[in-house]
Design an enzyme around this catalytic site. Structure first.
Site, PDB file in Angstrom:
ATOM      1  N   SER A  89      -6.043  12.300   0.198  1.00  0.00           N
ATOM      2  CA  SER A  89      -6.893  12.563   1.364  1.00  0.00           C
ATOM      3  C   SER A  89      -5.479  13.459   2.023  1.00  0.00           C
ATOM      4  O   SER A  89      -5.642  14.460   2.994  1.00  0.00           O
ATOM      5  CB  SER A  89      -6.620  10.854   2.235  1.00  0.00           C
ATOM      6  OG  SER A  89      -5.493  10.241   2.770  1.00  0.00           O
ATOM      7  N   LYS A 128       0.511  -1.300   0.013  1.00  0.00           N
ATOM      8  CA  LYS A 128      -0.021   0.392   0.001  1.00  0.00           C
ATOM      9  C   LYS A 128       1.067   1.307  -0.395  1.00  0.00           C
ATOM     10  O   LYS A 128       0.276   2.004  -0.702  1.00  0.00           O
ATOM     11  CB  LYS A 128      -1.170  -0.193   1.505  1.00  0.00           C
ATOM     12  CG  LYS A 128      -2.394   1.479   1.191  1.00  0.00           C
ATOM     13  CD  LYS A 128      -3.250   1.183   0.353  1.00  0.00           C
ATOM     14  CE  LYS A 128      -3.818   2.442   0.153  1.00  0.00           C
ATOM     15  NZ  LYS A 128      -4.474   2.302   1.527  1.00  0.00           N
TER      16      LYS A 128
END
Length: 312
Positions: free
Chosen positions: A260, A190
Site C-alpha cells: 500500500s 503487524k
C-alpha cells in the site's frame, strides 16, 4: 441487525464493506472521488473466493446525510485522520463503537480523543487488496482481521462481548476474525511485517517477491524484523523468533505484491510514515531503546515523501 458505516471505501474499506453487505448486513459507505460512480453503478469485487457485484449500495459523500451506525469502520489512510473530528460524531450511535482498521501504532488514541476511549476497538488487517478503478476492488489474497479492545496506555483487557458480536457479523462473510486479548501486542506483531515490506518496497522500488528473492534485501528484511521485535520488547510485549519466520514464510507464499505504501508513493499520495515508522520509533526511544535501521528507513521515507509532495 447491526448497522455499519465504512469511512474510506478504498481497497480495504471497499472490500470489507462489500463483503458485509453481500452477507445481508446494513452497510453505509462514505466516499470522496468515487462517490458519483459508486452511487450510480455500485461496487465490483474480484476475489479468489468468488467475484461479485453490488449494483446498489448506500453511498454518501456527506456525513450529515448518513445515519448514525452501530459500528463505524475507519478505513482511511492515517494521513487523512485530520478529517475524523468532523466525520465521527455524525455517524456513530451514542452506544456505538468505532473500529479502527488502520496501520501503525497509536492510531486508536487519536480516535479516542474524539469519541471516548470506551467506544474504540482496534483492528489489524492481513489483506492483499487493491482498488483498480472507481468502485472496483481486486482482492488478491488473505483477508484476516484481528480485533482488540482499546484502553488508555494499551493495558490488556481481554475479549469483550461487543468484539464477539462484530466477529459473528464477519463470520457470516467468510472473513476470518481473530480476537486478541492484547491490542498493543497485536499492533507490534503487524509492524513486524509492515515496517520492512512497506518501507523497503518504496526505498528499493521492489515488490514483495523481489525483496524475498534477493539475498541482500532478505537479510535487511530480517534485520528490520528483529528491530521491531526489540522495540516491542522495550514496550513490554514479547514476540517470538518463530513469529518472524511465520511472516517470512507468509510473504514467500503470497503472490507478488505491491504494498500500500508503494502504491501511495507511485500515485504521489502522502505516506503513512509517522504512524507506521515514527510512532514505533518514538515509543522505543522513550524507554531508551534505539532502532537504527528502522530510523534510517524512517528518514529516507520522510525525504522521499517530502520530495514527492513537491512534485504534485
Amino acid at each position: 441487525m447491526r448497522s455499519y458505516a465504512i469511512i474510506g471505501t478504498g481497497a480495504l474499506g471497499g472490500y470489507y464493506g462489500a463483503k458485509l453487505q453481500q452477507a445481508g448486513l446494513d452497510v453505509h459507505f462514505l466516499l470522496n472521488t468515487d462517490y458519483e460512480y459508486v452511487n450510480l453503478n455500485g461496487l465490483i469485487v474480484e476475489s479468489p473466493t468468488g467475484d461479485f457485484t453490488l449494483p446498489c449500495v448506500k453511498a454518501y459523500n456527506d456525513t450529515a446525510k448518513m445515519p448514525a451506525c452501530d459500528v463505524v469502520i475507519v478505513a482511511l489512510k492515517t494521513t487523512h485522520n485530520y478529517l475524523l473530528p468532523k466525520i465521527l460524531p455524525n455517524v456513530v450511535k451514542d452506544d456505538g463503537v468505532v473500529l479502527v482498521l488502520q496501520n501503525g501504532l497509536g492510531v486508536e488514541e487519536e480516535v479516542a480523543d474524539i469519541v471516548g476511549a470506551d467506544r474504540v476497538i482496534g483492528g489489524l488487517c492481513f489483506l492483499c487488496s487493491n482498488k483498480v478503478a472507481p468502485g472496483h476492488i481486486r482482492h488478491l489474497d488473505y483477508g484476516e482481521i484481528k480485533l482488540g479492545e482499546y484502553v488508555p496506555d494499551y493495558q490488556v483487557v481481554g475479549i469483550s462481548e461487543r468484539m464477539r458480536q462484530i466477529k459473528s457479523d464477519f463470520d457470516s462473510t467468510g472473513i476470518p476474525i481473530l480476537l486478541a486479548e492484547d491490542l498493543l501486542l497485536a499492533r507490534w506483531q503487524k509492524l513486524v511485517w509492515n515496517i520492512p515490506y512497506n518501507g523497503l518496497s518504496v526505498v528499493l522500488d521492489a515488490l514483495t517477491d523481489e525483496l524475498m528473492a534477493d539475498p541482500h534485501a532478505r537479510v535487511l528484511v530480517e534485520q528490520l524484523m528483529q528491530e521491531v521485535v526489540a522495540g516491542a520488547a522495550a514496550c513490554g510485549r514479547i514476540i517470538s523468533d518463530s513469529f518472524i519466520q511465520k511472516m517470512l514464510d507468509y510473504t514467500v507464499k503470497t503472490k507478488p505484491y505491491r504494498t500500500s505504501m508503494k502504491i501511495d508513493y507511485e500515485e504521489r499520495r502522502s505516506l503513512e510514515v509517522e504512524t507506521m515508522f515514527g510512532n514505533p520509533l518514538r515509543a522505543a526511544q522513550k524507554v531508551g531503546v534505539n532502532l537504527p535501521k528502522t530510523a534510517m528507513l524512517y528518514q529516507q521515507l520522510k525525504f522521499l515523501d517530502a520530495r514527492n509532495s513537491q512534485k504534485k
